[in-house]
Motif scaffolding. Sequence first.
Motif, short mmCIF file in Angstrom:
data_model
loop_
_atom_site.label_atom_id
_atom_site.label_comp_id
_atom_site.label_asym_id
_atom_site.label_seq_id
_atom_site.Cartn_x
_atom_site.Cartn_y
_atom_site.Cartn_z
N GLU A 22 -4.28 0.90 -2.10
CA GLU A 22 -5.34 0.18 -2.57
C GLU A 22 -5.57 0.29 -4.19
O GLU A 22 -5.31 1.38 -4.70
CB GLU A 22 -6.42 0.97 -1.96
N TYR A 23 -5.84 -0.88 -4.51
CA TYR A 23 -6.07 -1.11 -5.95
C TYR A 23 -7.50 -1.58 -6.08
O TYR A 23 -8.03 -2.45 -5.15
CB TYR A 23 -5.09 -1.89 -6.69
N ASP A 24 -8.09 -1.55 -7.11
CA ASP A 24 -9.69 -1.86 -7.53
C ASP A 24 -9.51 -3.13 -8.24
O ASP A 24 -10.85 -3.74 -8.65
CB ASP A 24 -10.50 -0.73 -7.87
N SER A 25 -8.77 -3.54 -8.92
CA SER A 25 -8.72 -4.78 -9.62
C SER A 25 -7.28 -5.63 -9.82
O SER A 25 -6.37 -5.08 -9.27
CB SER A 25 -8.88 -4.34 -11.20
N ARG A 154 -11.06 -5.63 -2.40
CA ARG A 154 -10.19 -4.63 -2.89
C ARG A 154 -8.71 -5.34 -2.64
O ARG A 154 -8.78 -6.43 -2.14
CB ARG A 154 -9.97 -3.62 -1.78
N VAL A 181 -5.94 3.42 -6.06
CA VAL A 181 -7.07 4.22 -5.73
C VAL A 181 -6.79 5.17 -4.56
O VAL A 181 -7.11 6.31 -4.30
CB VAL A 181 -8.11 3.22 -5.29
#
Length: 188
Positions: A22-25, A154, A181
């Motif tokens: 998972e990544y936030d950007s 996300r 993340v």
Amino acid sequence: MDKPKPLSKQASKPKKFGVLAEYDSAAAIFKACEKVRDAGYKRWDSYTPFPVHNLDKAMGLKPSVLPFIVFACGMTGAACGLLLQWWSSTIAYPLIVAGKPLFSFQANVPVTFELGILFSAFGAVFGMLGLNKLPQLHHPLFNVARFTRVTDDRFFIAIEASDPKYDLDKTRKLLEATDAVAVEEVDD
């Protein structure tokens, strides 16, 4: 009465789909996709809540064959339309009206064009569905609670266990090195 046979160790383990990061950007997933591509993985995908410009290039995706499918369907439709009009005016019902020829392609352009467009549209819709393997009523990622945020805010990368380079520890370390993340294993 026979006792039930114990499950083997292989049967008791749930089958694994792969690893999910998972990544936030959008910038973070773009860089992560480049690293996964450079690592040589083939069976993986990225999931984003909105289109990320040039993400397909970062993933190393080849151009789609869909335009060729649409073109072939359009030409098939145009050819069928023209052939049907030729057959009906020269073979099935050969009527000479006011001394005009039995078949003149100029009078048949509208129907030929419209059938080309119709078949192109069918090719686009059914080609897209086939290439995307849709409809897919279930996917292992739907069971991951975190993955529900993919339509909100996300970004995710999933590397499948069926990939030839897949090794749980190495794949997990690669994804953790991309500043994810969270990284977790997904059951099938």
